[in-house]
Scaffold this motif. Sequence first.
Motif, short mmCIF file in Angstrom:
data_model
loop_
_atom_site.label_atom_id
_atom_site.label_comp_id
_atom_site.label_asym_id
_atom_site.label_seq_id
_atom_site.Cartn_x
_atom_site.Cartn_y
_atom_site.Cartn_z
N ALA A 255 23.60 34.10 -11.90
CA ALA A 255 24.65 35.10 -11.89
C ALA A 255 25.84 34.61 -11.07
O ALA A 255 27.01 34.78 -11.47
CB ALA A 255 24.13 36.41 -11.32
N HIS A 256 25.57 34.00 -9.93
CA HIS A 256 26.66 33.56 -9.05
C HIS A 256 27.42 32.38 -9.65
O HIS A 256 28.66 32.33 -9.58
CB HIS A 256 26.10 33.18 -7.69
CG HIS A 256 27.15 33.05 -6.62
ND1 HIS A 256 27.94 34.11 -6.22
CD2 HIS A 256 27.56 31.98 -5.89
CE1 HIS A 256 28.78 33.71 -5.29
NE2 HIS A 256 28.57 32.42 -5.06
N MET A 259 29.61 33.71 -12.49
CA MET A 259 30.69 34.53 -11.96
C MET A 259 31.80 33.68 -11.34
O MET A 259 32.98 33.86 -11.63
CB MET A 259 30.13 35.51 -10.93
CG MET A 259 31.15 36.52 -10.40
SD MET A 259 32.18 35.88 -9.06
CE MET A 259 30.96 35.64 -7.76
N MET A 291 32.50 43.86 -8.50
CA MET A 291 31.45 43.18 -7.74
C MET A 291 30.87 44.06 -6.65
O MET A 291 29.66 44.03 -6.40
CB MET A 291 32.00 41.89 -7.12
CG MET A 291 32.35 40.79 -8.11
SD MET A 291 33.19 39.40 -7.30
CE MET A 291 31.91 38.81 -6.19
N ILE A 318 26.42 40.41 -17.74
CA ILE A 318 27.22 39.18 -17.63
C ILE A 318 27.41 38.54 -19.01
O ILE A 318 28.51 38.07 -19.34
CB ILE A 318 26.55 38.19 -16.65
CG1 ILE A 318 26.71 38.71 -15.22
CG2 ILE A 318 27.17 36.80 -16.78
CD1 ILE A 318 26.02 37.85 -14.17
N TRP A 346 27.22 40.76 -11.80
CA TRP A 346 26.93 40.00 -10.57
C TRP A 346 26.37 40.93 -9.51
O TRP A 346 25.40 40.59 -8.81
CB TRP A 346 28.21 39.34 -10.07
CG TRP A 346 28.05 38.60 -8.78
CD1 TRP A 346 27.71 37.29 -8.61
CD2 TRP A 346 28.22 39.14 -7.45
NE1 TRP A 346 27.66 36.98 -7.27
CE2 TRP A 346 27.97 38.09 -6.54
CE3 TRP A 346 28.57 40.39 -6.96
CZ2 TRP A 346 28.05 38.27 -5.17
CZ3 TRP A 346 28.63 40.57 -5.58
CH2 TRP A 346 28.38 39.51 -4.70
N SER A 347 26.96 42.11 -9.35
CA SER A 347 26.51 43.06 -8.34
C SER A 347 25.06 43.46 -8.56
O SER A 347 24.24 43.44 -7.63
CB SER A 347 27.41 44.31 -8.37
OG SER A 347 26.98 45.27 -7.44
N SER A 349 22.69 41.90 -10.28
CA SER A 349 21.77 40.77 -10.10
C SER A 349 21.62 40.39 -8.64
O SER A 349 20.51 40.09 -8.17
CB SER A 349 22.27 39.57 -10.91
OG SER A 349 22.33 39.87 -12.28
N THR A 350 22.72 40.39 -7.89
CA THR A 350 22.68 39.94 -6.50
C THR A 350 22.00 40.95 -5.60
O THR A 350 21.16 40.59 -4.75
CB THR A 350 24.11 39.67 -5.99
OG1 THR A 350 24.72 38.68 -6.82
CG2 THR A 350 24.08 39.16 -4.56
N GLY A 381 27.51 28.33 -6.76
CA GLY A 381 28.92 28.67 -6.93
C GLY A 381 29.82 27.45 -6.88
O GLY A 381 30.79 27.35 -7.66
#
Length: 430
Positions: A255-256, A259, A291, A318, A346-347, A349-350, A381
């Motif tokens: 995800a990161h 993103m 996010m 995503i 992203w939010s 998943s993180t 990232g």
Amino acid sequence: MSTETRPSLPDAFEAPAVASLRRRSIVLLSTAQILSGLAAGSVVSVGSLMAVHLAGSDAWAGSVTTASTLGAALSSLALARLAASRGRRVALVTGLGLASIGATSIIVSAVFSNFILLLVGGVLMGVGNAANLQARFAATDLSTTRTRARDLALVVWMSTAGAVTGPNLIRLGAPMSRLTGLPELGAVFIFPVAGMFAAMLVMWFGLRPDPLFVGRSLIGDELGKTRKHVPISVAFSTLRRHPAALAALSGILVAHAVMVAIMSMTPVHMAGHGISISIVGLTVSLHIAGMYALSPVMGLLADRLGAKVVLVGGLGVIIVSTVLTSMSGASTMVVTFGLILLGLGWSASTVAGSSIVAATVTGVERIAVQGLSDALMSLAGAGGGAVAGLVLAAMGYPGLSVAGGILAGIGIVAFWLLARLRIRQVAANE
């Protein structure tokens, strides 16, 4: 304290005094996130434009984002070790202090048109990103099982104000330039310097007693008090013993990476279509709002529906976002909506993945695994940002988006396979 008189783990963490300290710590961590969040948004929206300007090529557009995420990766383990030995307060203040030096370096790079100083500044600002990542785990040091994902998500959520404001500070670049005589893009970074310095003061004077040390005393972690450093090899072996945490980490990394890759190239894509710099800043702000703004909702969903469901759902969002960005062309509305969905995915998943990691690994290895998680997240990232510039130059923004969607799909498969390994492991133990 004997085992007969020591309160049970749930009772100890739910005691009124501990609950009050937990709420106070979350408020302080959240306040620091608001102030330091100015830096993250500025790096994304202004850093890529400065890199193109100083390097003279779109291929370098992701270099500052890459430098920042690389700095976070290189410092995450060091900050985790510092937290284990000196506490969260010292680790967070150290990270923010180095980041403020990095923002100053970016200002100097604009004055002297020095690309190397720009990259150095990006690396040091990445240390601040590592501190902000550690803050979300610090929010869980005193959490109960019922509140872990929510507490973590609240601190992530409070990044919204600073992170959304950061990209829009680009509008103040011109007046600040006239006031200070600095180049317009460089003048924007005056605000992150001030924000991170204020966040340092909040942490240094406010985060007492240290929540990490209080949490250790509550669970009677005598080993954690004496063993200050856990080798990285132990962190890796711990992850291998906990497939649930490894599965969650795989989802976080994918995800990161996606993103960062798409977000960092969007300003260049929009500028190439003649879209004004103020609209670019607004688009990045809306993405960052996606996010962080709904992270408490993601935390509540993770607590109630299950973190695994929320993580996989985030990766699915995503994929939808990359479909939109691949078809956006010169449409500001489509690319903006795609970036908002990218932030939401992203939010989910993180937040969900981080709560799984925090819940799965306990004991002396916990801080080391959290540091390793942050380091790998930042490396993902950095890789996404580095490759994104090359892919953009070779395949354009649509090709970059399609590649991101495919990677997110692979992430879902990897998570499912690792989750199945966890199920088989539990069955074997029974």
